[in-house]
Design a protein around this motif. Structure first.
Motif, PDB file in Angstrom:
ATOM      1  N   SER A 302       0.830  -1.209   0.000  1.00  0.00           N
ATOM      2  CA  SER A 302       0.000   0.000   0.000  1.00  0.00           C
ATOM      3  C   SER A 302       0.864   1.258   0.000  1.00  0.00           C
ATOM      4  N   MET A 303       2.037   1.188   0.651  1.00  0.00           N
ATOM      5  CA  MET A 303       2.965   2.315   0.641  1.00  0.00           C
ATOM      6  C   MET A 303       3.546   2.536  -0.752  1.00  0.00           C
ATOM      7  N   SER A 304       3.694   1.451  -1.503  1.00  0.00           N
ATOM      8  CA  SER A 304       4.329   1.554  -2.817  1.00  0.00           C
ATOM      9  C   SER A 304       3.334   1.823  -3.949  1.00  0.00           C
ATOM     10  N   VAL A 305       2.013   1.755  -3.630  1.00  0.00           N
ATOM     11  CA  VAL A 305       1.009   1.972  -4.667  1.00  0.00           C
ATOM     12  C   VAL A 305       1.142   3.365  -5.281  1.00  0.00           C
ATOM     13  N   ALA A 306       1.294   4.384  -4.418  1.00  0.00           N
ATOM     14  CA  ALA A 306       1.439   5.749  -4.914  1.00  0.00           C
ATOM     15  C   ALA A 306       2.693   5.886  -5.766  1.00  0.00           C
ATOM     16  N   SER A 307       3.786   5.231  -5.326  1.00  0.00           N
ATOM     17  CA  SER A 307       5.030   5.272  -6.096  1.00  0.00           C
ATOM     18  C   SER A 307       4.844   4.602  -7.448  1.00  0.00           C
ATOM     19  N   GLY A 308       4.116   3.465  -7.457  1.00  0.00           N
ATOM     20  CA  GLY A 308       3.869   2.758  -8.709  1.00  0.00           C
ATOM     21  C   GLY A 308       3.086   3.603  -9.692  1.00  0.00           C
ATOM     22  N   ARG A 309       2.086   4.322  -9.179  1.00  0.00           N
ATOM     23  CA  ARG A 309       1.281   5.172 -10.058  1.00  0.00           C
ATOM     24  C   ARG A 309       2.121   6.300 -10.651  1.00  0.00           C
ATOM     25  N   ARG A 310       3.011   6.879  -9.828  1.00  0.00           N
ATOM     26  CA  ARG A 310       3.849   7.985 -10.304  1.00  0.00           C
ATOM     27  C   ARG A 310       4.841   7.502 -11.365  1.00  0.00           C
ATOM     28  N   ILE A 311       5.376   6.302 -11.175  1.00  0.00           N
ATOM     29  CA  ILE A 311       6.288   5.733 -12.169  1.00  0.00           C
ATOM     30  C   ILE A 311       5.524   5.422 -13.450  1.00  0.00           C
ATOM     31  N   ALA A 312       4.353   4.830 -13.293  1.00  0.00           N
ATOM     32  CA  ALA A 312       3.543   4.472 -14.463  1.00  0.00           C
ATOM     33  C   ALA A 312       3.128   5.704 -15.259  1.00  0.00           C
ATOM     34  N   GLU A 313       2.945   6.844 -14.582  1.00  0.00           N
ATOM     35  CA  GLU A 313       2.608   8.082 -15.292  1.00  0.00           C
ATOM     36  C   GLU A 313       3.671   8.413 -16.336  1.00  0.00           C
ATOM     37  N   VAL A 314       4.937   8.228 -15.952  1.00  0.00           N
ATOM     38  CA  VAL A 314       6.035   8.522 -16.883  1.00  0.00           C
ATOM     39  C   VAL A 314       6.077   7.475 -17.991  1.00  0.00           C
ATOM     40  N   LEU A 315       5.954   6.187 -17.597  1.00  0.00           N
ATOM     41  CA  LEU A 315       6.078   5.116 -18.582  1.00  0.00           C
ATOM     42  C   LEU A 315       4.900   5.077 -19.555  1.00  0.00           C
ATOM     43  N   LYS A 316       3.727   5.557 -19.125  1.00  0.00           N
ATOM     44  CA  LYS A 316       2.556   5.541 -20.005  1.00  0.00           C
ATOM     45  C   LYS A 316       2.419   6.819 -20.829  1.00  0.00           C
ATOM     46  N   GLU A 317       3.231   7.826 -20.484  1.00  0.00           N
ATOM     47  CA  GLU A 317       3.163   9.086 -21.224  1.00  0.00           C
ATOM     48  C   GLU A 317       3.627   8.878 -22.669  1.00  0.00           C
ATOM     49  N   LYS A 318       2.794   9.243 -23.601  1.00  0.00           N
ATOM     50  CA  LYS A 318       3.117   9.106 -25.020  1.00  0.00           C
ATOM     51  C   LYS A 318       3.669  10.437 -25.543  1.00  0.00           C
ATOM     52  N   SER A 319       4.768  10.352 -26.260  1.00  0.00           N
ATOM     53  CA  SER A 319       5.346  11.566 -26.823  1.00  0.00           C
ATOM     54  C   SER A 319       4.375  12.202 -27.806  1.00  0.00           C
ATOM     55  N   THR A 320       4.255  13.514 -27.715  1.00  0.00           N
ATOM     56  CA  THR A 320       3.374  14.227 -28.630  1.00  0.00           C
ATOM     57  C   THR A 320       4.019  14.389 -30.005  1.00  0.00           C
ATOM     58  N   LEU A 321       5.319  14.063 -30.094  1.00  0.00           N
ATOM     59  CA  LEU A 321       6.029  14.126 -31.370  1.00  0.00           C
ATOM     60  C   LEU A 321       6.488  12.733 -31.763  1.00  0.00           C
ATOM     61  N   VAL A 322       6.025  12.240 -32.883  1.00  0.00           N
ATOM     62  CA  VAL A 322       6.413  10.901 -33.343  1.00  0.00           C
ATOM     63  C   VAL A 322       6.821  10.970 -34.807  1.00  0.00           C
TER      64      VAL A 322
END
Length: 582
Positions: A302-322
């Motif tokens: 439960s302590m790491s859930v917030a950390s996981g979401r913050r990491i996933a935000e970066v990994l799921k972010e799609k570049s607006t330039l492709v």
């Protein structure tokens, strides 16, 4: 589930160690579950049967040795798997950052990204390491121990079963109270890291303005905020162990009391030997201890859930330039065309930053850009190497829409010298070779000569092997600017953009750089953003921007006659010191 799926993608290359850790922990758990059963046989042998004593003793020794070996191997494999998992997460985030557009990067603060790649990844690593061991150990231990306890004495085993929902409810209550607190903690690390980042980066300003006490107080406030939330969370979690121990010991006391009555025959609940009572207590410890471990795992996760979401935000972010499906891989020439361009930094912005930009630059032409603060000079040139995409219209380089180029090809042919000059830790030569990794020493010196940097670099004891600290802090602003210009020249681009990149050099050096550029790369299109008219007055054409629109365009003489803004800037600078007449 989406977050979990993204994070589990980082287990690639560590699945073997993960699987081995699970196998070893299961073997260890089975051995530990068999131990009380063998110990009961040994106790019930009475200690007078030497054959039974030796046999059961050897079995216990073998089981203990196997359990110990499996425990060591499980710990070793889980440590490797967790370390590899965290390394993959950091690599994945860093690689994703390299592909982000400026618009993507604007969504994340530098301190927030540092927190994600350090503290948040460490939280996930710890949770992963513990989970792959205990998440499989707990169910195996609970099921095996419960089955054995019921096999020995169903009546007494129900005591443990009755304790499980009570303890489970306590764990759920504690976790529900602690999780929100820990979630807040990890987001507050951003403020803490931001305080450190700003202070270290601006330490000269802090000392110049004697603001050390203020910065200390600001950092202390951020640190105390994190500390207080941790204390609140830990206070809640601290109830877990004493409450669990209370119910565990109460269960043992009850079983011991009832067991002794069964052994002596004073309670008609069947038969029970001393060894069986001993093993029953051991299995009860295993059941309740497993539940206790499960509670701790849930707290950690439960302590790491917030950390996981913050990491996933970066990994799921799609570049607006492709890159397009079939990108253009060659830039024909250095011509630049702005065709009915409008631009805003985000779709939610109320106004365009650039409006109705119509501009056509010929190959090899030198264009100066002037305008007041906030006139969107940098925004205009950022569209050329496609650091941002236009909102409407198009920008062409070499007659091709920049959105149709391979991004790497486009940026190899469009070099930008920024106003904020960035150098990296390493030697001067290593920094220069960012422009061309294969550049010879002679080419480095030639580029530095044009940028008026060779003289001061050669004056260093180690010359081009002089080591620069992070950001080039051991150089002056003008020296950094000249090295950045030389770095861009080594690219031999078709379009070269100077974003107010000679602001820290004197007018004489600025003039020498401009003269050198004409001879060094006459075919390259040069776009110069400047605050001083002297830096652009020799340009083929000068563009005057005002509030994101083209206010005027022409030569120095034409604009003096026809453009009020240009004439006002010229007169103000001449009155300030007459530098533009040099």
């Amino acid at each position: 589930m989406g977050t979990l799926k993204v994070l589990l993608g980082a287990t690639e290359g560590n699945k073997r160690n993960t699987a081995l850790s699970i196998i070893f922990v299961c073997l260890e758990t089975v051995c530990e579950c068999i131990l009380p059963f063998v110990m009961a046989k040994l106790i019930d042998s009475g200690g007078v049967d030497w054959h039974a004593l030796v046999t059961y003793g050897l079995i216990l020794a073998v089981l203990a040795a196997v359990a110990l070996t499996c425990g060591i191997m499980s710990g070793k494999c889980s440590a490797r798997a967790a370390a590899g998992f965290s390394a993959n997460l950091r690599d994945s985030m860093f690689s994703r950052l390299q592909k982000f557009s400026f618009r993507n990067i604007d969504r994340f603060s530098p301190s927030g990204l540092v927190t994600r790649m350090t503290t948040d990844v460490t939280n996930i690593q710890n949770a992963f390491s513990v989970s792959i061991r205990i998440a499989f150990r707990v169910p195996v231990m609970m099921i095996f121990s419960a089955v054995m306890a019921f096999a020995i004495s169903p009546s007494l085993a129900w005591i443990f079963v009755a304790a499980i929902p009570i303890l489970g409810g306590i764990i759920i209550f504690i976790i529900s109270r602690a999780t929100p607190t820990f979630s807040r903690v990890f987001t507050k690390y951003d403020a803490l890291n931001n305080s450190v980042h700003e202070n270290v980066k601006g330490i000269r300003v802090v000392k110049t303005y004697v603001r050390e006490d203020y910065e200390n107080a600001k950092f202390a406030a951020a640190a105390d905020d994190v500390c207080n939330d941790f204390i609140r969370g830990e206070k809640i979690v601290a109830w877990n162990t004493p409450v669990m121990n209370f119910f565990m010991y109460m269960s043992f006391i009850l079983i011991s009391a009832l067991g002794s009555l069964i052994i002596t025959g004073r309670l008609g609940w069947g038969t029970l030997t001393t060894g069986e009572l001993s093993s029953l207590i051991s299995y009860g410890i295993n059941v309740l201890a497993s539940l206790m471990m499960l509670g701790m795992i849930i707290v950690m996760i439960s302590m790491s859930v917030a950390s996981g979401r913050r990491i996933a935000e970066v990994l799921k972010e799609k570049s607006t330039l492709v890159n397009p499906a079939d990108p253009v891989t060659e830039v024909a020439d250095g011509s630049v065309d702005f065709c009915a361009v409008r631009f805003r930094y985000s779709q939610s912005a109320e106004e365009d930053v650039l409006k109705n930009i119509e501009l056509h630059i010929r190959p090899g032409e030198t264009i100066g850009i002037l305008g007041g603060t906030g006139s969107s000079k940098s925004s205009l040139v950022n569209l050329i190497p496609r650091l941002y995409d236009v909102t409407e219209g198009c920008v062409k380089v070499g007659g091709v829409d920049v959105r149709n180029y391979d991004l790497d090809v486009l940026r190899q042919n469009v070099a930008v010298v920024l106003q904020k000059n960035i150098l990296f830790s390493g030697t001067i030569a290593e920094n220069l070779r960012w422009g061309d990794a294969q550049a010879t020493d002679e080419e480095l010196r030639a580029a530095c000569a044009v940028a008026q940097a060779d003289e001061f670099v050669s004056g260093f004891p180690d010359g081009y092997d002089t080591y620069l600290d992070e950001g080039g802090v051991n150089l002056s602003g003008g020296q950094k600017q000249r090295l950045c210009i030389a770095r861009a020249l080594l690219r031999k681009p078709k379009v070269l953009i100077f974003d107010d990149s000679t602001s820290a050099v004197d007018t004489r050096t600025d003039a020498l750089i401009r003269q050198g550029l004409k001879a060094f790369m006459p075919q390259t299109t040069k776009i110069v953003i400047a605050q001083r008219i002297s830096s652009v007055q020799d340009a083929d054409r000068i563009l005057v921007l005002d509030k994101g629109e083209i206010n005027g365009i022409g030569t120095h003489e034409e604009l003096l006659r026809t453009n009020a803004i240009y004439r006002e800037i010229y007169e103000a600078q001449n009155k300030a010191g007459g530098s533009d007449n040099e």
